[in-house]
Scaffold this motif. Structure first.
Motif, PDB file in Angstrom:
ATOM      1  N   PRO A   1      37.239  35.032  43.333  1.00 58.77           N
ATOM      2  CA  PRO A   1      35.993  34.380  42.901  1.00 58.77           C
ATOM      3  C   PRO A   1      35.180  35.309  42.024  1.00 58.77           C
ATOM      4  O   PRO A   1      35.158  36.527  42.235  1.00 58.77           O
ATOM      5  N   ALA A   2      34.494  34.709  41.060  1.00 57.69           N
ATOM      6  CA  ALA A   2      33.749  35.503  40.075  1.00 57.69           C
ATOM      7  C   ALA A   2      32.738  36.445  40.720  1.00 57.69           C
ATOM      8  O   ALA A   2      32.489  37.533  40.205  1.00 57.69           O
ATOM      9  N   LEU A   3      32.172  36.039  41.850  1.00 59.80           N
ATOM     10  CA  LEU A   3      31.138  36.870  42.481  1.00 59.80           C
ATOM     11  C   LEU A   3      31.680  38.216  42.958  1.00 59.80           C
ATOM     12  O   LEU A   3      30.916  39.158  43.148  1.00 59.80           O
ATOM     13  N   VAL A   4      32.965  38.290  43.191  1.00 58.39           N
ATOM     14  CA  VAL A   4      33.510  39.551  43.719  1.00 58.39           C
ATOM     15  C   VAL A   4      34.612  40.133  42.850  1.00 58.39           C
ATOM     16  O   VAL A   4      35.075  41.253  43.089  1.00 58.39           O
ATOM     17  N   ALA A   5      35.056  39.365  41.848  1.00 61.09           N
ATOM     18  CA  ALA A   5      36.280  39.737  41.128  1.00 61.09           C
ATOM     19  C   ALA A   5      36.218  41.107  40.483  1.00 61.09           C
ATOM     20  O   ALA A   5      37.135  41.914  40.616  1.00 61.09           O
ATOM     21  N   HIS A   6      35.128  41.382  39.795  1.00 59.48           N
ATOM     22  CA  HIS A   6      35.112  42.580  38.966  1.00 59.48           C
ATOM     23  C   HIS A   6      35.302  43.854  39.779  1.00 59.48           C
ATOM     24  O   HIS A   6      36.125  44.702  39.454  1.00 59.48           O
ATOM     25  N   ARG A   7      34.547  43.957  40.836  1.00 57.17           N
ATOM     26  CA  ARG A   7      34.606  45.192  41.623  1.00 57.17           C
ATOM     27  C   ARG A   7      35.986  45.382  42.223  1.00 57.17           C
ATOM     28  O   ARG A   7      36.563  46.475  42.176  1.00 57.17           O
ATOM     29  N   TYR A   8      36.525  44.308  42.796  1.00 61.04           N
ATOM     30  CA  TYR A   8      37.820  44.461  43.461  1.00 61.04           C
ATOM     31  C   TYR A   8      38.941  44.719  42.463  1.00 61.04           C
ATOM     32  O   TYR A   8      39.897  45.421  42.773  1.00 61.04           O
TER      33      TYR A   8
ATOM     34  N   SER B   1      38.563  46.289  39.475  1.00 63.09           N
ATOM     35  CA  SER B   1      38.459  47.606  38.847  1.00 63.09           C
ATOM     36  C   SER B   1      38.534  48.755  39.846  1.00 63.09           C
ATOM     37  O   SER B   1      39.125  49.787  39.566  1.00 63.09           O
ATOM     38  N   ASP B   2      37.955  48.597  41.026  1.00 63.83           N
ATOM     39  CA  ASP B   2      37.877  49.721  41.961  1.00 63.83           C
ATOM     40  C   ASP B   2      39.001  49.767  42.985  1.00 63.83           C
ATOM     41  O   ASP B   2      39.343  50.827  43.501  1.00 63.83           O
TER      42      ASP B   2
ATOM     43  N   ARG C   1      30.735  44.670  50.880  1.00 61.55           N
ATOM     44  CA  ARG C   1      29.320  45.040  50.853  1.00 61.55           C
ATOM     45  C   ARG C   1      28.565  44.267  51.932  1.00 61.55           C
ATOM     46  O   ARG C   1      29.062  43.257  52.451  1.00 61.55           O
TER      47      ARG C   1
ATOM     48  N   PRO D   1      33.901  33.213  48.193  1.00 63.59           N
ATOM     49  CA  PRO D   1      33.361  34.288  49.027  1.00 63.59           C
ATOM     50  C   PRO D   1      32.441  33.698  50.093  1.00 63.59           C
ATOM     51  O   PRO D   1      31.724  32.721  49.838  1.00 63.59           O
TER      52      PRO D   1
ATOM     53  N   MET E   1      29.993  28.703  39.880  1.00 62.82           N
ATOM     54  CA  MET E   1      30.137  29.603  41.030  1.00 62.82           C
ATOM     55  C   MET E   1      29.910  28.869  42.343  1.00 62.82           C
ATOM     56  O   MET E   1      28.998  28.059  42.461  1.00 62.82           O
TER      57      MET E   1
ATOM     58  N   PHE F   1      22.775  34.089  42.894  1.00 60.93           N
ATOM     59  CA  PHE F   1      24.154  34.295  42.439  1.00 60.93           C
ATOM     60  C   PHE F   1      24.225  35.388  41.374  1.00 60.93           C
ATOM     61  O   PHE F   1      25.149  36.189  41.354  1.00 60.93           O
TER      62      PHE F   1
ATOM     63  N   LEU G   1      24.012  38.620  43.177  1.00 60.16           N
ATOM     64  CA  LEU G   1      25.247  38.929  43.905  1.00 60.16           C
ATOM     65  C   LEU G   1      26.350  39.336  42.930  1.00 60.16           C
ATOM     66  O   LEU G   1      27.129  40.247  43.206  1.00 60.16           O
ATOM     67  N   GLU G   2      26.395  38.666  41.796  1.00 64.54           N
ATOM     68  CA  GLU G   2      27.419  38.997  40.808  1.00 64.54           C
ATOM     69  C   GLU G   2      27.171  40.395  40.255  1.00 64.54           C
ATOM     70  O   GLU G   2      28.094  41.187  40.097  1.00 64.54           O
TER      71      GLU G   2
ATOM     72  N   GLY H   1      28.155  42.798  42.745  1.00 64.75           N
ATOM     73  CA  GLY H   1      29.616  42.806  42.841  1.00 64.75           C
ATOM     74  C   GLY H   1      30.267  43.601  41.741  1.00 64.75           C
ATOM     75  O   GLY H   1      31.384  44.088  41.875  1.00 64.75           O
ATOM     76  N   GLU H   2      29.586  43.729  40.621  1.00 63.48           N
ATOM     77  CA  GLU H   2      30.159  44.457  39.487  1.00 63.48           C
ATOM     78  C   GLU H   2      29.918  45.946  39.588  1.00 63.48           C
ATOM     79  O   GLU H   2      30.537  46.722  38.870  1.00 63.48           O
ATOM     80  N   GLN H   3      28.977  46.314  40.444  1.00 67.70           N
ATOM     81  CA  GLN H   3      28.673  47.738  40.537  1.00 67.70           C
ATOM     82  C   GLN H   3      29.781  48.474  41.280  1.00 67.70           C
ATOM     83  O   GLN H   3      30.194  48.055  42.356  1.00 67.70           O
ATOM     84  N   ALA H   4      30.241  49.525  40.639  1.00 67.16           N
ATOM     85  CA  ALA H   4      31.347  50.284  41.234  1.00 67.16           C
ATOM     86  C   ALA H   4      30.857  51.063  42.436  1.00 67.16           C
ATOM     87  O   ALA H   4      29.706  51.416  42.518  1.00 67.16           O
TER      88      ALA H   4
END
Lengths: 735, 158
Positions: free
Chosen positions: A690-697, A699-700, B45, B60, B93, B148, B151-152, B155-158
């Motif tokens: 899902p877009a809400l979690v995709a990026h972090r999972y 890339s990291d 998280r 999610p 979303m 949202f 949250l997005e 979610g993008e933060q490493a």
């Protein structure tokens, strides 16, 4: 009101498909011209033929500006056909005209599917074409020649009766005289303004009617021909219709235009054949067609549907101008591929294959029903399962084959990017492509096209030095950019290389430091880690923002796209020698065979294609070593980092669990994954996170997606390339 | 009752988490049901319980209370107190939010407006306003678009 009438709407799909294919052919010719260093006679002929077809079919659809452009281009290439030498030293202008037309045509074709579509003005494109024609010694370019919104205001009102805005045929002998006085054999478009072309303005319409004894002017008519239900070989009948019409007309065009194409018979059977005829006696044409066997009826389309399909050079036709809107202002070469992906050509063999699988599935269903209802203890359920899996695999393979497209279908735009940037930046660059015949999923090709354009653009703009600098460096003044495509272990790898200046670690680190992108002291960065900074968002080493690049936007997107596709983006570079950017993505976008590896509470799905070997610890013990605070595994003289997935996921390996070492090969190197037990291997259908979690999972943690498991929970699909990347850039502690 | 008196300007679905009342605009609520099977995600998280399947797609699932700043129920806590999963959608979303219970529907009469709730934003949740009713606990209406987006971003933060 809809631009296309219901009749035309029904033909829109096939019109788009044919036109996109013609555009591809046109782009291919442009690539040939680039490679050959000029337009060969066969190339000129091919372009002339393609443009002529596009002109006719656009006119048939009532897309007047589009058709006018094509007509002008056709005239331009007529000049080249008449005298091939005329283009010497003028290839830039001719190519520019073709590119302008290609962009405009593609944009228009894509928009035709939009609700409320209205044609865009071709004024800007016409101007480019006319300037090129003038350079070749054709009719003089006139800045005011292209139709404008003001012209549109003077001309015919909008679509009539839901019909597309159609070309208006100029009437009157004076208009024809005007043509003759202009000394040119054509009068379409907005050319020859000084000689008052036969524009369908109020003034033109006010011209006197032909006097007695003068030949009636030819006009364009659209006839909709329906064949009888018992008619077979509809395309042959259609061919006869066109031939018969030709006997009574100056020129005839048809939609569908290619009557020999597979599937055309079915289309004519259901939708009929449209005949666009340039004639002074449409009654005679209609009668002649109605007299043919198997013709059920002929309907005349509304007068407003008259088009320039057959106007050709003698026709005193003129298109009315549509509203002016600047052509698509997107970056050059960044035309969408989306509409091309709308169509797929399917061979009979592929249809037969699917039919065969369908039959087998039906038989299998019967066998399964028998197994479920029978109390026969001898039944071999295991073999049924194997059979079901085989059928599923065959079906997946046959379905995937339907959307395979050779890379070459998008290569022309890459040539264009190189051509235009090199020209604008005053650089001399050659561009070579290898592996263009490799077929990959059209959706995948669509997804990687934009990143590849970005990488190629960067190679020319940033990578290749100017000629003087190259000579000073002992290099050939002509730079080289290459795109190499290859298929390897279920992955498709795209390598964009240049022999330019390469990347300076010091410069990269300096820029990254200023941008606050460093995670540790500069001196701790390895060469690979420094290069990896190029993929960080907002990073740019180019001190000057050029027209094409240098804004630090894009390379991070290349990596994002790669990760979204379950692939990886990386770079190799040697200062002074050049750089290679690598984009590697899985060939299949649907199902893949994966081994299920447990890591604490999680089920990791590792693609089988990436697994070299799975070892028990005691088997691997001899190869394990520790160095630099990390654990390494050596096998067959290859040493690779060990990545502890328990540690990466923050999980604990249970005391009674025996961990495994799984040796994996990514497109960017190998690694040994430390995991819990392998529970099974199965085909999985990956879906994106899902877009809400995709990026972090992605890339990291190197998780590209997920897949539903037999127990209804989800498994995490691992992107091996990204895991290796994480190790390389020090994003995880390993061992 | 006069015709049209039952018309409401806006309708919200009300839920309870950590003893407080929250609501989503009704059109955003796609499904309310028992807690689904949730697949945990590694290093999740605060508030993120994992992924659940809805109509074949992964969404999610968050413990709503876990998203609120200073919550006594961090994301990693057991789900036993969360009895209801509310699946909401905003644009493309979707997400599931776990609550203790569903309270019902609450509406604003024509002419009524949400009271500003700027100061009520908590943790990763943004609020569009408050519905205040006499003798009833206040209901904080979630601004899904902003929540949202937040949250997005997190979610993008490493």
């Amino acid at each position: 009101m809809a631009f296309f009438s219901p009749d035309m709407e029904a033909l829109l799909d096939i019109y788009q498909r044919e036109s996109f294919e013609q555009l591809e052919e046109l782009d291919g010719c442009l690539v040939d011209a680039e490679v050959q260093g000029g337009f060969t006679p066969s190339c000129v002929n091919a372009i002339f033929r393609v443009v002529h077809s596009m002109k006719s079919s656009a006119a048939m659809m009532g897309m007047a500006d589009f058709s006018t452009c094509a007509h002008k281009l056709e005239d331009l290439f007529q000049l080249l056909r008449d005298d091939p030498q005329v283009a010497q030293g003028l290839q830039e202008q001719v190519s520019g005209a073709l590119y302008a037309f290609s962009d405009y045509a593609r944009s228009e074709l894509e928009r035709t599917s939009d609700d409320g579509y209205q044609p865009a003005s071709a004024a800007a494109v016409l101007q480019v074409i006319e300037q090129a024609a003038a350079a070749l010694g054709g009719e003089p370019a006139d800045d005011d020649a292209a139709p404008t919104s003001a012209d549109a205001g003077k001309q015919e009102a909008g679509p009539v009766g839901g019909r597309a805005a159609a070309p208006v045929v100029a009437e009157g002998a004076e208009a024809a005289k005007g043509q003759a006085a202009a000394g040119t054999s054509e009068a379409t478009g907005a050319a020859a303004a000084t000689d008052e072309p036969a524009l369908a303005t109020d003034a033109a319409l006010a011209e006197p009617m032909p006097e007695a004894g003068e030949a009636a002017p030819c006009e364009e008519h659209v006839l909709h021909v329906y064949l009888t239900e018992d008619c077979r070989m509809e395309n042959v009948r259609a061919f006869m219709v066109v031939r018969r019409a030709q006997e009574h007309c100056q020129q005839v065009a048809s939609v569908p235009s290619d009557l020999e194409k597979e599937g055309v018979d079915q289309l004519i059977r259901t939708d009929g054949l449209l005949v666009c005829a340039l004639t002074s006696n449409v009654d005679a044409v209609q009668e002649a067609i109605e007299a043919l066997p198997y013709v059920q009826r002929v309907e005349r389309e509304a007068a407003a549907a008259a088009t320039e399909a057959a106007s050709d050079e003698e026709a005193p036709g003129e298109f009315k101008a549509a509203e002016v809107s600047e052509a698509d202002g997107s970056a050059k070469g960044e035309v969408s591929h989306a509409s091309l992906a709308k169509f797929t050509t399917v061979s009979r063999a592929q249809v037969e294959k699917l039919r065969s699988i369908t039959g087998e599935l039906a038989v299998f269903g019967n066998a399964l029903r028998h197994a479920v209802t029978s109390d026969d203890a001898e039944l071999d359920l295991e073999s049924l399962l194997v059979r079901q899996q085989r059928l599923l695999a065959e079906l997946e393979s046959a379905t995937a084959a339907l959307s395979l497209t050779p890379v070459r279908t998008v290569v022309s735009r890459f040539y264009r990017v190189v051509h235009e940037i090199a020209r604008d930046e005053g650089k001399r660059v050659t561009f070579e492509v290898s592996g263009e015949d490799i077929e990959i999923d059209s959706g995948l090709l669509d997804a990687v096209s934009a990143p590849l354009i970005h990488l190629i653009r960067n190679a020319v703009d940033h990578g290749i030095e100017d000629a003087q600098q190259r000579v000073l460096s002992g290099k050939d003044p002509v730079g080289s950019v290459r795109l190499a495509v290859r298929s390897l272990n279920g992955m498709i790898e795209f390598r964009v290389s240049d022999d330019g200046a390469g990347v300076s670690d010091a410069q990269v680190l300096s820029h990254a430091q200023k941008a606050g992108l460093l995670d540790k002291p500069v001196e701790h960065y390895t060469h690979e880690e420094a290069l990896d900074l190029l993929f960080r968002a907002g990073f740019s080493t180019n001190s000057e923002v050029s027209r094409y690049s240098g804004r630090g936007v894009g390379t991070d997107v290349v990596r994002d796209v790669a990760m979204e596709l379950g692939g990886v983006a990386s770079v190799e570079s040697q200062e002074g020698r050049g750089s290679t950017f690598i984009l590697a993505v899985p060939a299949s976008m649907t199902m893949q065979s994966c081994v299920h590896l447990l890591v604490g509470r999680h089920t990791c799905l590792v693609p089988v294609r990436a697994i070299r070997r799975i070892c028990l610890p005691e088997q691997a013990q001899a190869g394990l070593s520790v160095g630099g605070g990390a654990q390494w595994f050596t096998q067959l003289d290859q040493t690779m980092p060990v990545l502890d997935l328990f540690q990466l996921f923050g999980e604990q390996c249970a005391a009674d669990e025996t961990p495994l070492l799984t040796i994996v090969d990514g497109p960017n190197g190998a690694a040994a994954l430390l995991t819990g037990q392998a529970v099974e291997q199965s085909m999985v259908v990956e879906q994106p996170l899902p877009a809400l979690v995709a990026h972090r999972y992605a890339s990291d943690l190197g998780i590209s997606g997920c897949a539903v498991l037999a127990n209804g929970l989800l498994g995490l699909v691992m992107n091996v390339g990204q895991l290796v990347q994480l190790l390389k850039r020090g994003g995880v502690q390993h061992g | 009752m006069a015709e049209g008196a039952n018309e409401v300007r806006a309708s919200y679905a009300e839920f309870v988490a950590d003893g407080a009342h929250y609501a989503f605009p009704s059109p955003s609520v796609r499904q309310v049901g028992p807690c689904p099977s949730v697949t945990p995600l590694p290093l999740a998280r605060a508030g993120l319980q994992g992924l659940a399947l809805h109509e074949g797609r992964a969404v999610p699932v968050y413990r709503f209370a876990g998203l609120l700043e200073g919550s006594q129920l961090p994301g990693g806590s057991p789900q036993d107190e969360a009895a209801v999963c509310v699946l909401v959608q905003q644009g493309q979303m979707s997400a599931g939010f776990l609550f203790q219970r569903a309270q019902g529907l609450v509406g604003l009469e024509p002419g009524e407006h949400l009271a500003p709730a700027d100061a009520a934003d908590q943790g990763s949740v943004r609020f569009a306003g408050i519905i205040s009713r006499e003798g009833q606990p206040p209901v904080l209406v979630v601004d899904l678009e902003k929540t949202f987006a937040l949250l997005e971003e997190e979610g993008e933060q490493a």
